[in-house]
Design a protein around this motif. Structure first.
Motif, PDB file in Angstrom:
ATOM      1  N   ALA A 173      69.098  31.244  16.932  1.00 38.49           N
ATOM      2  CA  ALA A 173      68.276  32.049  18.384  1.00 38.49           C
ATOM      3  C   ALA A 173      67.892  31.429  19.109  1.00 38.49           C
ATOM      4  CB  ALA A 173      67.120  32.712  17.431  1.00 38.49           C
ATOM      5  N   THR A 174      68.580  31.130  19.984  1.00 42.77           N
ATOM      6  CA  THR A 174      68.372  30.381  21.436  1.00 42.77           C
ATOM      7  C   THR A 174      67.591  30.788  22.580  1.00 42.77           C
ATOM      8  OG1 THR A 174      70.397  30.959  22.481  1.00 42.77           O
ATOM      9  CG2 THR A 174      70.497  28.988  21.130  1.00 42.77           C
ATOM     10  N   THR A 175      67.220  32.060  22.521  1.00 45.46           N
ATOM     11  CA  THR A 175      66.569  32.979  23.604  1.00 45.46           C
ATOM     12  C   THR A 175      65.186  32.685  23.727  1.00 45.46           C
ATOM     13  OG1 THR A 175      66.153  35.021  22.095  1.00 45.46           O
ATOM     14  CG2 THR A 175      68.051  34.907  23.535  1.00 45.46           C
ATOM     15  N   PHE A 176      64.508  31.746  22.687  1.00 45.50           N
ATOM     16  CA  PHE A 176      63.278  31.409  22.692  1.00 45.50           C
ATOM     17  C   PHE A 176      63.013  29.929  22.516  1.00 45.50           C
ATOM     18  CE2 PHE A 176      61.987  35.757  21.381  1.00 45.50           C
ATOM     19  CZ  PHE A 176      60.991  35.960  21.930  1.00 45.50           C
ATOM     20  N   SER A 177      64.255  29.162  23.164  1.00 46.19           N
ATOM     21  CA  SER A 177      64.543  27.684  23.247  1.00 46.19           C
ATOM     22  C   SER A 177      63.264  27.008  23.907  1.00 46.19           C
ATOM     23  CB  SER A 177      65.751  27.396  23.893  1.00 46.19           C
ATOM     24  OG  SER A 177      65.817  25.875  23.656  1.00 46.19           O
ATOM     25  N   LEU A 188      65.987  39.556  17.495  1.00 42.10           N
ATOM     26  CA  LEU A 188      66.437  38.338  18.221  1.00 42.10           C
ATOM     27  C   LEU A 188      67.921  38.421  17.789  1.00 42.10           C
ATOM     28  CD1 LEU A 188      64.014  35.829  15.628  1.00 42.10           C
ATOM     29  CD2 LEU A 188      63.893  36.434  18.353  1.00 42.10           C
ATOM     30  N   ARG A 218      69.061  39.871  21.069  1.00 35.90           N
ATOM     31  CA  ARG A 218      69.029  39.262  22.336  1.00 35.90           C
ATOM     32  C   ARG A 218      70.338  37.994  22.560  1.00 35.90           C
ATOM     33  NH1 ARG A 218      62.520  38.572  23.553  1.00 35.90           N
ATOM     34  NH2 ARG A 218      62.002  40.875  23.045  1.00 35.90           N
ATOM     35  N   GLU A 219      70.346  37.630  21.091  1.00 38.96           N
ATOM     36  CA  GLU A 219      71.373  36.687  21.057  1.00 38.96           C
ATOM     37  C   GLU A 219      72.785  37.025  21.339  1.00 38.96           C
ATOM     38  OE1 GLU A 219      72.269  32.605  21.058  1.00 38.96           O
ATOM     39  OE2 GLU A 219      70.238  33.621  20.669  1.00 38.96           O
ATOM     40  N   ARG A 237      73.406  39.818  23.191  1.00 37.24           N
ATOM     41  CA  ARG A 237      73.648  40.139  24.732  1.00 37.24           C
ATOM     42  C   ARG A 237      73.996  38.680  25.558  1.00 37.24           C
ATOM     43  NH1 ARG A 237      68.851  42.537  24.890  1.00 37.24           N
ATOM     44  NH2 ARG A 237      67.745  40.770  25.823  1.00 37.24           N
ATOM     45  N   LYS A 238      73.433  37.602  24.806  1.00 37.60           N
ATOM     46  CA  LYS A 238      73.487  36.347  25.744  1.00 37.60           C
ATOM     47  C   LYS A 238      74.870  35.629  25.574  1.00 37.60           C
ATOM     48  CE  LYS A 238      71.470  31.830  25.714  1.00 37.60           C
ATOM     49  NZ  LYS A 238      70.637  30.730  25.328  1.00 37.60           N
ATOM     50  N   SER A 286      65.126  46.269  22.169  1.00 43.97           N
ATOM     51  CA  SER A 286      66.329  46.147  22.820  1.00 43.97           C
ATOM     52  C   SER A 286      67.586  46.540  22.118  1.00 43.97           C
ATOM     53  CB  SER A 286      66.544  44.758  23.542  1.00 43.97           C
ATOM     54  OG  SER A 286      66.781  43.692  22.689  1.00 43.97           O
TER      55      SER A 286
END
Length: 491
Positions: A4-8, A102, A105-106, A108-109, A179
């Protein structure tokens, strides 16, 4: 595992350290975030610490340091009152989300076009999710299945163009996924369930509207939807989507002339009609006759839902012109579906008597599906922590019940409902109920007596979960004299 990199580089609070909470913490750390994890249970905190997860008392923490709160889905977000962590998060302007958010979001990224099918409804979610995953795997496709069934979503393989994520979602999980945007959204049905978590205790109608609105979010957010149209709330959602010009496919266990479901059934025969063929007869794509793991009308709906989800996926990312041939091909996998534990699972037999574990039936609507599967000679074990309406909606099935054995908190209320209609006894506990039911069923002269655990209640008065309740039933059956355990498989 999904990173889960979107909160890196940021710190995320986690409340709830069950299996999904542990998976969430690991996914966030692997993605470069720091975590502050907490649970009201000392045992859960100790297990998390042993797993190397940073345990922080969120009651005394500085919430301005947190980028988000990831809340376990079993923790109240709004009703009957927000959990204290939710109140602390809102006061600090911290967003409150769940683990599926989470994932979204991942996805989508890293791969927004990866096939993602989200399945919800009051009843049948788990069977439909498992059945669709089975059908896709039988067709040679890569599948990851989880969410509210099996593995936590963040413990699955990452989104990829050729990996199909088949995810069961409860209303609690939808509420924590702002989302949410699946490729296909599936809504099976709607009936009152967990209303105490969706509205005020003194306004069941408002709570039901809130509950339906949460479920509707999943199909409105999808690129295409498949919706069962056999209850009023689901039918209204279908009609609104269709009126808005959204891509939506209806299914029903019988043809409905006005709405013309794309997939429907005649008995156990599953039929499909072409998109332009409203009112025209459909063509058969499969039959459930003789498939023991898909017994009963409820499983007809589940099979239709799984096939409708596949058909919708074909129209979005596949060959829309070849949907019907593809459906016929994938339907070949129906016959090898192994069934789910705790859902009409035959766990043992003594002579003619079958012992069936339907512990997953945690409300009356779900128990109705089990009671409808036998015409007579049902020795019914019911009870636990009651849901709204109790078992009064099951009155139409009472003539099928030879005797009822009542357990848990609801036993007194259920006894009042059954008085004068069904022979019953207040057994109190599951072990007493099984002993009495087994003895009574052994004396039954019928061809197929069944001892059926289908509680129509939550388990939390006597068991940690419906799984623990079902496992206890299986162990108790294994201890009966002369029993031949079957190793599972649906009735």
């Amino acid at each position: 595992m999904i990173r889960a990199t979107t909160f890196s580089g940021r710190t995320v609070a986690i409340f709830g350290l069950g299996v999904s909470g542990i998976a969430t913490a690991r996914a966030l750390v692997a993605g470069g975030a720091s975590v502050a994890a907490w649970d009201d249970s000392t045992g859960a905190r100790e297990r998390a610490a042993e797993a190397g997860i940073a345990v922080v008392d969120l009651a005394t923490a500085d919430w301005s340091a947190f980028a988000a709160l990831v809340l376990a889905p079993g923790v109240p977000l709004t009703h009957p009152a927000p959990h204290w962590t939710v109140e602390r998060a809102r006061a600090a302007g911290v967003e409150v989300i769940g683990d599926i958010e989470l994932f979204c979001r991942e996805r989508r990224k890293v791969c927004p076009a990866s096939p993602f099918i989200a399945i919800t409804g009051t009843n049948g979610k788990s069977t439909t999710t498992a059945l669709l995953a089975h059908l896709l795997r039988s067709a040679g496709l890569a599948v990851e299945m989880g969410g509210n069934i099996g593995h936590p979503i963040l413990a699955l393989a990452p989104p990829a163009a050729d990996v199909h994520h088949i995810i069961e979602m409860s209303s609690f999980q939808i509420d924590l996924t702002p989302s949410l945007a699946p490729t296909i959204g599936v809504l099976l049905n709607l009936s009152p369930d967990h209303l105490d978590r969706h509205g005020p205790a003194d306004d069941a109608a408002l709570a039901m509207r809130n509950y339906a609105a949460i479920k509707a979010r999943l199909v409105w957010a999808a690129e295409a939807a498949a919706i069962g149209i056999e209850d009023d709330d689901s039918r209204r959602i279908f009609e609104r989507l269709a009126a808005a010009g959204r891509r939506v496919m209806a299914f029903a266990t019988a043809d409905e002339a006005r709405l013309g479901p794309r997939l429907y059934a005649e008995g156990g025969r599953l039929l499909v009609r072409e998109p332009s063929g409203r009112g025209a007869p459909g063509s058969e794509i499969a039959s459930l006759a003789g498939i023991g793991t898909l017994r009963g009308r409820h499983n007809v709906q589940n099979a239709l839902a799984a096939l409708a989800a596949f058909a919708a996926l074909q129209e979005v990312v596949g060959d829309a012109a070849a949907v019907t041939p593809h459906l016929r091909g994938i339907a070949a996998g129906l016959g090898s579906y192994p069934g789910l534990p705790h859902r009409l699972e035959v766990v043992g037999r003594i002579g003619r008597v079958a012992f069936v574990n339907d512990s997953k039936a945690t409300n009356a609507d779900s128990a109705a599906r089990a009671l409808a599967s036998w015409e007579r000679d049902i020795y019914w074990i019911a009870g636990g922590r009651p849901k709204e309406g109790g078992i009064r909606p099951l009155a139409g099935y009472f003539p099928r019940i030879a005797r009822a054995y009542l357990i848990g908190e609801s036993a007194g209320d259920f006894a009042e409902t059954l008085d004068g209609q069904v022979d019953h006894v207040v057994s109190g506990t599951l072990d007493a109920a099984l002993s009495q039911a087994a003895a009574d069923a052994a004396r039954c002269p019928g061809a197929e007596p069944v001892v059926l655990l289908s509680p129509a209640c939550a388990s939390y008065d006597q068991f940690a979960s419906f799984v623990a309740r079902g496992d206890a039933f299986r162990r108790l059956v294994a201890g009966l004299d002369g029993v031949a355990m079957t190793g599972g498989g649906a009735a």
